[in-house]
Design a protein around this motif. Structure first.
Motif, PDB file in Angstrom:
ATOM      1  N   GLU A 129     -47.059   4.490  28.973  1.00  0.00           N
ATOM      2  CA  GLU A 129     -48.130   4.959  29.606  1.00  0.00           C
ATOM      3  C   GLU A 129     -47.992   4.358  30.711  1.00  0.00           C
ATOM      4  O   GLU A 129     -47.874   2.724  31.479  1.00  0.00           O
ATOM      5  CB  GLU A 129     -49.137   4.851  28.754  1.00  0.00           C
ATOM      6  N   GLY A 130     -48.380   4.995  31.978  1.00  0.00           N
ATOM      7  CA  GLY A 130     -48.828   4.810  32.992  1.00  0.00           C
ATOM      8  C   GLY A 130     -47.332   4.627  34.083  1.00  0.00           C
ATOM      9  O   GLY A 130     -46.168   4.743  33.609  1.00  0.00           O
ATOM     10  N   THR A 131     -47.040   3.895  35.701  1.00  0.00           N
ATOM     11  CA  THR A 131     -45.818   4.059  36.115  1.00  0.00           C
ATOM     12  C   THR A 131     -45.255   2.758  36.325  1.00  0.00           C
ATOM     13  O   THR A 131     -45.511   1.783  35.389  1.00  0.00           O
ATOM     14  CB  THR A 131     -46.791   4.173  37.871  1.00  0.00           C
ATOM     15  N   TRP A 132     -44.249   2.911  36.310  1.00  0.00           N
ATOM     16  CA  TRP A 132     -43.592   1.735  36.040  1.00  0.00           C
ATOM     17  C   TRP A 132     -43.766   0.274  36.847  1.00  0.00           C
ATOM     18  O   TRP A 132     -44.404  -0.754  36.858  1.00  0.00           O
ATOM     19  CB  TRP A 132     -42.056   2.005  36.088  1.00  0.00           C
ATOM     20  N   SER A 133     -43.749   0.571  38.424  1.00  0.00           N
ATOM     21  CA  SER A 133     -44.334  -0.124  39.957  1.00  0.00           C
ATOM     22  C   SER A 133     -46.187  -0.794  38.787  1.00  0.00           C
ATOM     23  O   SER A 133     -45.794  -2.173  39.325  1.00  0.00           O
ATOM     24  CB  SER A 133     -44.906   0.808  40.232  1.00  0.00           C
ATOM     25  N   ASP A 134     -46.990  -0.452  38.549  1.00  0.00           N
ATOM     26  CA  ASP A 134     -48.356  -1.100  37.785  1.00  0.00           C
ATOM     27  C   ASP A 134     -47.397  -2.070  37.388  1.00  0.00           C
ATOM     28  O   ASP A 134     -48.211  -2.426  36.610  1.00  0.00           O
ATOM     29  CB  ASP A 134     -48.935   0.486  37.145  1.00  0.00           C
ATOM     30  N   HIS A 135     -46.776  -1.499  36.564  1.00  0.00           N
ATOM     31  CA  HIS A 135     -46.364  -2.157  35.020  1.00  0.00           C
ATOM     32  C   HIS A 135     -45.675  -3.605  35.377  1.00  0.00           C
ATOM     33  O   HIS A 135     -45.908  -4.904  35.273  1.00  0.00           O
ATOM     34  CB  HIS A 135     -45.626  -1.485  33.970  1.00  0.00           C
ATOM     35  N   VAL A 136     -45.056  -3.794  36.781  1.00  0.00           N
ATOM     36  CA  VAL A 136     -44.277  -4.766  37.907  1.00  0.00           C
ATOM     37  C   VAL A 136     -45.396  -5.349  37.847  1.00  0.00           C
ATOM     38  O   VAL A 136     -45.812  -6.713  37.809  1.00  0.00           O
ATOM     39  CB  VAL A 136     -43.557  -4.143  38.227  1.00  0.00           C
ATOM     40  N   THR A 158     -36.120   6.384  39.003  1.00  0.00           N
ATOM     41  CA  THR A 158     -37.863   5.853  39.967  1.00  0.00           C
ATOM     42  C   THR A 158     -38.237   4.793  40.061  1.00  0.00           C
ATOM     43  O   THR A 158     -37.090   4.038  40.956  1.00  0.00           O
ATOM     44  CB  THR A 158     -37.792   5.350  38.280  1.00  0.00           C
ATOM     45  N   VAL A 159     -39.112   5.296  41.406  1.00  0.00           N
ATOM     46  CA  VAL A 159     -39.541   4.135  42.499  1.00  0.00           C
ATOM     47  C   VAL A 159     -40.494   3.657  42.376  1.00  0.00           C
ATOM     48  O   VAL A 159     -41.234   4.027  41.613  1.00  0.00           O
ATOM     49  CB  VAL A 159     -39.753   5.716  43.703  1.00  0.00           C
ATOM     50  N   PHE A 160     -39.973   2.626  43.340  1.00  0.00           N
ATOM     51  CA  PHE A 160     -40.867   1.191  43.080  1.00  0.00           C
ATOM     52  C   PHE A 160     -41.590   1.145  44.086  1.00  0.00           C
ATOM     53  O   PHE A 160     -40.719   1.459  45.329  1.00  0.00           O
ATOM     54  CB  PHE A 160     -40.672  -0.156  42.024  1.00  0.00           C
ATOM     55  N   ASP A 161     -42.623   1.067  44.009  1.00  0.00           N
ATOM     56  CA  ASP A 161     -43.878   1.021  44.952  1.00  0.00           C
ATOM     57  C   ASP A 161     -44.529  -0.502  45.800  1.00  0.00           C
ATOM     58  O   ASP A 161     -44.598  -1.542  45.308  1.00  0.00           O
ATOM     59  CB  ASP A 161     -45.780   0.837  45.269  1.00  0.00           C
ATOM     60  N   LEU A 162     -42.833  -1.006  46.491  1.00  0.00           N
ATOM     61  CA  LEU A 162     -42.279  -2.520  47.263  1.00  0.00           C
ATOM     62  C   LEU A 162     -43.543  -2.616  47.895  1.00  0.00           C
ATOM     63  O   LEU A 162     -43.769  -4.168  47.988  1.00  0.00           O
ATOM     64  CB  LEU A 162     -41.113  -2.101  48.123  1.00  0.00           C
ATOM     65  N   ALA A 163     -44.005  -1.854  48.696  1.00  0.00           N
ATOM     66  CA  ALA A 163     -44.897  -2.825  49.065  1.00  0.00           C
ATOM     67  C   ALA A 163     -46.394  -3.125  48.652  1.00  0.00           C
ATOM     68  O   ALA A 163     -46.758  -4.115  49.172  1.00  0.00           O
ATOM     69  CB  ALA A 163     -45.989  -1.851  50.456  1.00  0.00           C
ATOM     70  N   GLU A 314     -42.306  10.242  40.555  1.00  0.00           N
ATOM     71  CA  GLU A 314     -42.173   8.726  40.614  1.00  0.00           C
ATOM     72  C   GLU A 314     -40.850   8.781  41.009  1.00  0.00           C
ATOM     73  O   GLU A 314     -39.625   7.636  41.302  1.00  0.00           O
ATOM     74  CB  GLU A 314     -42.770   7.717  38.862  1.00  0.00           C
ATOM     75  N   ARG A 315     -40.616   9.602  41.746  1.00  0.00           N
ATOM     76  CA  ARG A 315     -38.966  10.010  41.212  1.00  0.00           C
ATOM     77  C   ARG A 315     -38.569   9.908  43.018  1.00  0.00           C
ATOM     78  O   ARG A 315     -39.380  10.573  43.737  1.00  0.00           O
ATOM     79  CB  ARG A 315     -38.662  11.543  41.452  1.00  0.00           C
ATOM     80  N   ALA A 316     -37.510   9.152  43.225  1.00  0.00           N
ATOM     81  CA  ALA A 316     -37.098   9.306  44.322  1.00  0.00           C
ATOM     82  C   ALA A 316     -36.110  10.329  44.917  1.00  0.00           C
ATOM     83  O   ALA A 316     -36.130  12.051  44.354  1.00  0.00           O
ATOM     84  CB  ALA A 316     -35.354   8.205  44.407  1.00  0.00           C
ATOM     85  N   PRO A 317     -35.981  11.044  46.023  1.00  0.00           N
ATOM     86  CA  PRO A 317     -36.074  12.297  47.126  1.00  0.00           C
ATOM     87  C   PRO A 317     -34.410  13.124  46.339  1.00  0.00           C
ATOM     88  O   PRO A 317     -34.701  13.783  46.373  1.00  0.00           O
ATOM     89  CB  PRO A 317     -36.479  12.165  48.541  1.00  0.00           C
ATOM     90  N   HIS A 318     -33.513  11.614  46.679  1.00  0.00           N
ATOM     91  CA  HIS A 318     -32.316  11.740  45.981  1.00  0.00           C
ATOM     92  C   HIS A 318     -31.396  12.199  45.031  1.00  0.00           C
ATOM     93  O   HIS A 318     -30.568  12.149  44.796  1.00  0.00           O
ATOM     94  CB  HIS A 318     -31.544  10.983  47.749  1.00  0.00           C
ATOM     95  N   MET A 319     -32.140  11.589  43.819  1.00  0.00           N
ATOM     96  CA  MET A 319     -31.414  11.538  42.719  1.00  0.00           C
ATOM     97  C   MET A 319     -32.187  11.842  41.784  1.00  0.00           C
ATOM     98  O   MET A 319     -33.855  11.154  41.914  1.00  0.00           O
ATOM     99  CB  MET A 319     -30.776  10.016  42.446  1.00  0.00           C
ATOM    100  N   ILE A 320     -32.504  12.363  40.554  1.00  0.00           N
ATOM    101  CA  ILE A 320     -32.691  12.180  39.264  1.00  0.00           C
ATOM    102  C   ILE A 320     -32.389  12.057  38.548  1.00  0.00           C
ATOM    103  O   ILE A 320     -31.134  12.462  37.893  1.00  0.00           O
ATOM    104  CB  ILE A 320     -33.553  13.428  39.310  1.00  0.00           C
ATOM    105  N   GLY A 321     -32.958  11.551  37.100  1.00  0.00           N
ATOM    106  CA  GLY A 321     -32.443  11.518  36.338  1.00  0.00           C
ATOM    107  C   GLY A 321     -32.868  13.371  35.037  1.00  0.00           C
ATOM    108  O   GLY A 321     -34.263  13.083  34.677  1.00  0.00           O
ATOM    109  N   LEU A 322     -31.881  13.155  34.256  1.00  0.00           N
ATOM    110  CA  LEU A 322     -32.000  14.047  33.397  1.00  0.00           C
ATOM    111  C   LEU A 322     -32.071  13.663  31.334  1.00  0.00           C
ATOM    112  O   LEU A 322     -30.675  13.525  31.709  1.00  0.00           O
ATOM    113  CB  LEU A 322     -31.581  15.682  33.233  1.00  0.00           C
ATOM    114  N   LYS A 323     -32.883  13.544  31.434  1.00  0.00           N
ATOM    115  CA  LYS A 323     -32.758  12.050  30.339  1.00  0.00           C
ATOM    116  C   LYS A 323     -32.856  13.376  28.963  1.00  0.00           C
ATOM    117  O   LYS A 323     -32.756  14.681  28.538  1.00  0.00           O
ATOM    118  CB  LYS A 323     -33.920  11.839  29.418  1.00  0.00           C
TER     119      LYS A 323
END
Length: 376
Positions: A129-136, A158-163, A314-323
């Motif tokens: 649950e929640g975003t991967w960034s928050d988990h980091v 999946t994008v990470f909030d590096l700031a 959480e998705r990057a603009p240029h690539m996507i995963g389809l699970k």
């Protein structure tokens, strides 16, 4: 809005190439720069000694302009692994501190840390649950001395909030090392907000360049460190060939001390500069906006076939995963490739990574071929 660029990428009409996260096609200006460079190398009597520096510095400056830094902060490297070895050698890490990475992180940003801090590398799993960034962020505690992450995950974008991660690193005194290979050139990067200690990128994916060329940004604090190798080119005064045997201890300014040997590569440097110039001419924000429209349509296509796309927030603009719901993605990707539709399989995920050559016909063929391949 950027017009469709299929003509300069040379992608045939019968090919759907949604696999730039694997490697990009060489655009025509990059290919032409390579042709000219090969012709020059074929006639070495026309090569003056300044060729060891002009192409190298032009590529360095082109990268610096794209990233938004000074050229003195850029080293030329052959791969991300080389840059990570530079980082591991020069970023101090206390014996009681750990390195934080992601679960299933690309190996080039893992092996140096496993060697540098054996038994002290922590991987952050994808949360239920929640975003991967928050988990980091929840893992960045006082025991963490270095955080080594991508800007977006290589498997599904999946994008990470590096700031925010940089701010957390500052609170505990940890370094931040970024592998931007799967983002830089197709996704904006705020250098002032993220302030990486070291950033590395391989140039053959979203920077549209040749294989074997990479760049490494080094924060000003770490530009006086120790290079991995002692080559003649990174020494001060190396421009004067008549004095090369006047051996000296001082290096060329800034991060140039970290350049790989033979960084002047007469073939690859002009190609890299041409690629970086092309990306800059389009504008990374414009590229991201154009590709976001494509990946948004791909997400809807995937959902229509019962696949789970990377979450939009959480998705990057240029690539996507389809699970896939069940089973590996490799047989599906292989079946698609047999019909000239190219994507990557990463465990149970189809990784889709288009560029500015994607058109409506590609989208229709992708949908049709995906439907047939899922039933194989």
């Amino acid at each position: 809005m950027i017009a469709n660029q299929r003509q300069i990428f040379g992608v045939p009409a019968n090919v759907v190439y949604f696999n730039c996260a694997y490697t990009s096609p060489l655009p025509e200006p990059v290919l032409e720069a390579g042709r000219k460079a090969l012709e020059l190398k074929r006639s070495p009597w026309l090569m003056t000694t300044d060729v060891f520096f002009t192409g190298l510095e032009a590529a360095r400056q082109a990268f610096a302009s794209l990233l938004g830094c000074d050229a003195d902060g850029v080293a030329v490297t052959p791969a991300v692994s080389y840059a990570m070895a530079v980082a591991a050698k020069n970023l101090p890490l206390a014996q009681d501190k750990c390195v934080l990475i992601l679960d299933e992180q690309f190996p080039s940003n893992v092996y140096s840390w496993l060697k540098t801090a054996p038994g002290r590398v922590r991987a952050v799993p994808r949360p239920a649950e929640g975003t991967w960034s928050d988990h980091v962020l929840s893992f960045i505690t006082e025991e963490i001395g270095l955080v080594a992450l991508p800007h977006c995950h290589w498997i599904d974008g999946t994008v990470f909030d590096l700031a925010a991660i940089r701010a957390a690193c500052d609170r505990v005194g940890a370094h931040l090392v970024v592998d931007a290979t799967q983002s830089l050139g197709a996704m904006p990067f705020d250098l002032a907000a993220i302030r990486p200690d070291v950033l590395a990128v391989s140039g053959h994916k979203w920077l549209l360049g040749p294989y074997g060329v990479g760049f490494c940004y080094v924060d000003e604090r770490w530009r006086g460190g120790e290079p991995l190798e002692e080559n003649w080119l990174n020494r001060e005064g190396s421009e004067d060939f008549s004095r090369l045997t006047e051996y000296r201890d001082t290096y060329r300014p800034g991060a140039r001390r970290y350049d790989v040997g033979e960084a002047s590569n007469f073939i690859l440097m002009p190609m890299a500069e041409a690629a970086l110039t092309l990306v800059s001419s389009w504008g990374v924000e414009n590229i991201a906006a154009a590709l976001s429209r494509v990946t948004g349509r791909l997400a809807l296509t995937g959902e229509a076939f019962g696949l789970t796309p990377t979450q939009a927030s959480e998705r990057a603009p240029h690539m996507i995963g389809l699970k896939l719901k069940h089973g590996p993605a490799k047989p599906v990707a292989a079946a698609m490739a047999r019909e000239n539709v190219f994507v990557s399989a990463r465990a149970g995920t189809l990784r889709i990574a288009p560029h500015l050559f994607a058109d409506d016909a590609d989208m229709t063929r992708f949908s049709d071929v995906l439907a047939r391949s899922l039933s194989t």
